[in-house]
Design a protein around this motif. Structure first.
Motif, PDB file in Angstrom:
ATOM      1  N   GLN A 260       0.844  -1.182   0.000  1.00  0.00           N
ATOM      2  CA  GLN A 260       0.000   0.000   0.000  1.00  0.00           C
ATOM      3  C   GLN A 260       0.888   1.244   0.000  1.00  0.00           C
ATOM      4  O   GLN A 260       1.791   1.367   0.816  1.00  0.00           O
ATOM      5  N   VAL A 261       0.612   2.161  -0.898  1.00  0.00           N
ATOM      6  CA  VAL A 261       1.393   3.387  -1.007  1.00  0.00           C
ATOM      7  C   VAL A 261       0.763   4.480  -0.149  1.00  0.00           C
ATOM      8  O   VAL A 261      -0.448   4.669  -0.147  1.00  0.00           O
ATOM      9  N   GLN A 262       1.595   5.162   0.596  1.00  0.00           N
ATOM     10  CA  GLN A 262       1.134   6.325   1.358  1.00  0.00           C
ATOM     11  C   GLN A 262       1.743   7.586   0.748  1.00  0.00           C
ATOM     12  O   GLN A 262       2.929   7.608   0.410  1.00  0.00           O
ATOM     13  N   LEU A 263       0.927   8.599   0.626  1.00  0.00           N
ATOM     14  CA  LEU A 263       1.365   9.875   0.088  1.00  0.00           C
ATOM     15  C   LEU A 263       1.182  10.950   1.146  1.00  0.00           C
ATOM     16  O   LEU A 263       0.099  11.068   1.728  1.00  0.00           O
ATOM     17  N   VAL A 264       2.226  11.739   1.372  1.00  0.00           N
ATOM     18  CA  VAL A 264       2.161  12.788   2.380  1.00  0.00           C
ATOM     19  C   VAL A 264       2.591  14.106   1.752  1.00  0.00           C
ATOM     20  O   VAL A 264       3.738  14.252   1.310  1.00  0.00           O
ATOM     21  N   GLU A 265       1.664  15.063   1.725  1.00  0.00           N
ATOM     22  CA  GLU A 265       1.951  16.374   1.158  1.00  0.00           C
ATOM     23  C   GLU A 265       2.489  17.323   2.236  1.00  0.00           C
ATOM     24  O   GLU A 265       2.165  17.174   3.417  1.00  0.00           O
ATOM     25  N   SER A 266       3.257  18.275   1.795  1.00  0.00           N
ATOM     26  CA  SER A 266       3.758  19.328   2.675  1.00  0.00           C
ATOM     27  C   SER A 266       4.077  20.553   1.827  1.00  0.00           C
ATOM     28  O   SER A 266       4.100  20.472   0.597  1.00  0.00           O
ATOM     29  N   GLY A 267       4.319  21.663   2.516  1.00  0.00           N
ATOM     30  CA  GLY A 267       4.728  22.862   1.809  1.00  0.00           C
ATOM     31  C   GLY A 267       3.648  23.908   1.647  1.00  0.00           C
ATOM     32  O   GLY A 267       3.918  25.006   1.146  1.00  0.00           O
ATOM     33  N   GLY A 268       2.441  23.585   2.064  1.00  0.00           N
ATOM     34  CA  GLY A 268       1.377  24.575   1.968  1.00  0.00           C
ATOM     35  C   GLY A 268       1.571  25.697   2.973  1.00  0.00           C
ATOM     36  O   GLY A 268       2.443  25.637   3.841  1.00  0.00           O
ATOM     37  N   GLY A 269       0.763  26.717   2.842  1.00  0.00           N
ATOM     38  CA  GLY A 269       0.853  27.846   3.760  1.00  0.00           C
ATOM     39  C   GLY A 269       0.104  29.035   3.233  1.00  0.00           C
ATOM     40  O   GLY A 269      -0.693  28.923   2.290  1.00  0.00           O
ATOM     41  N   SER A 270       0.344  30.172   3.855  1.00  0.00           N
ATOM     42  CA  SER A 270      -0.296  31.425   3.455  1.00  0.00           C
ATOM     43  C   SER A 270       0.712  32.305   2.749  1.00  0.00           C
ATOM     44  O   SER A 270       1.860  32.444   3.201  1.00  0.00           O
ATOM     45  N   VAL A 271       0.294  32.909   1.672  1.00  0.00           N
ATOM     46  CA  VAL A 271       1.192  33.754   0.891  1.00  0.00           C
ATOM     47  C   VAL A 271       0.371  34.865   0.244  1.00  0.00           C
ATOM     48  O   VAL A 271      -0.829  34.698  -0.001  1.00  0.00           O
ATOM     49  N   GLN A 272       1.017  35.969  -0.016  1.00  0.00           N
ATOM     50  CA  GLN A 272       0.329  37.063  -0.697  1.00  0.00           C
ATOM     51  C   GLN A 272       0.284  36.800  -2.199  1.00  0.00           C
ATOM     52  O   GLN A 272       1.125  36.081  -2.748  1.00  0.00           O
ATOM     53  N   ALA A 273      -0.687  37.396  -2.834  1.00  0.00           N
ATOM     54  CA  ALA A 273      -0.808  37.262  -4.286  1.00  0.00           C
ATOM     55  C   ALA A 273       0.493  37.691  -4.956  1.00  0.00           C
ATOM     56  O   ALA A 273       1.109  38.678  -4.553  1.00  0.00           O
TER      57      ALA A 273
END
Length: 127
Positions: A1-14
């Motif tokens: 079974q493959v697990q995927l873990v995302e990271s790197g999101g956040g808040s940023v200005q346009a």
């Protein structure tokens, strides 16, 4: 079974940039067909960028020229570089893996083609 873990999101200005990462664990031999999707409140999940088994890449029109998908097999990681972010890019971003992937498979952006999904990472762009 493959697990995927995302990271790197956040808040940023346009106008700013973010790089999302998707680390795969488990059986990672089949990382050839991967994609990024996003879903904002009240909207359906939509494909953003995908890599096919044939190596081709496809982008949604809304992100073409601003987002770049890439992968590093040595690190079992897929990336989404997002530049010139807009308010409308605000969403939960998901990494996905397509199990039925062959050397001729194209870069699909359809949710039904993907079997393994990460938990998502939130991207918020303020105007």
């Amino acid at each position: 079974q493959v697990q995927l873990v995302e990271s790197g999101g956040g808040s940023v200005q346009a106008g700013g940039s973010l790089r999302l990462s998707c680390a795969a664990s488990g059986d990672t031999n089949a990382m050839r067909c991967m994609a990024w999707f996003r879903q904002s409140l009240g909207k359906e999940r939509e494909g953003v960028a995908g890599i096919g088994g044939n190596g081709r890449i496809n982008y949604a029109d809304s992100v073409e020229g601003r987002f770049t998908i890439s992968r590093d097999y040595a690190k079992n990681t897929v990336y989404l570089q997002m530049n010139s972010l807009k308010f409308e890019d605000t969403a939960m971003y998901y990494c996905a893996r397509r199990v039925s992937c062959w050397s001729w498979s194209g870069p699909s952006l359809a949710t039904y083609d993907y079997t393994n999904w990460g938990q998502g990472t939130q991207v918020t762009v303020s105007s």
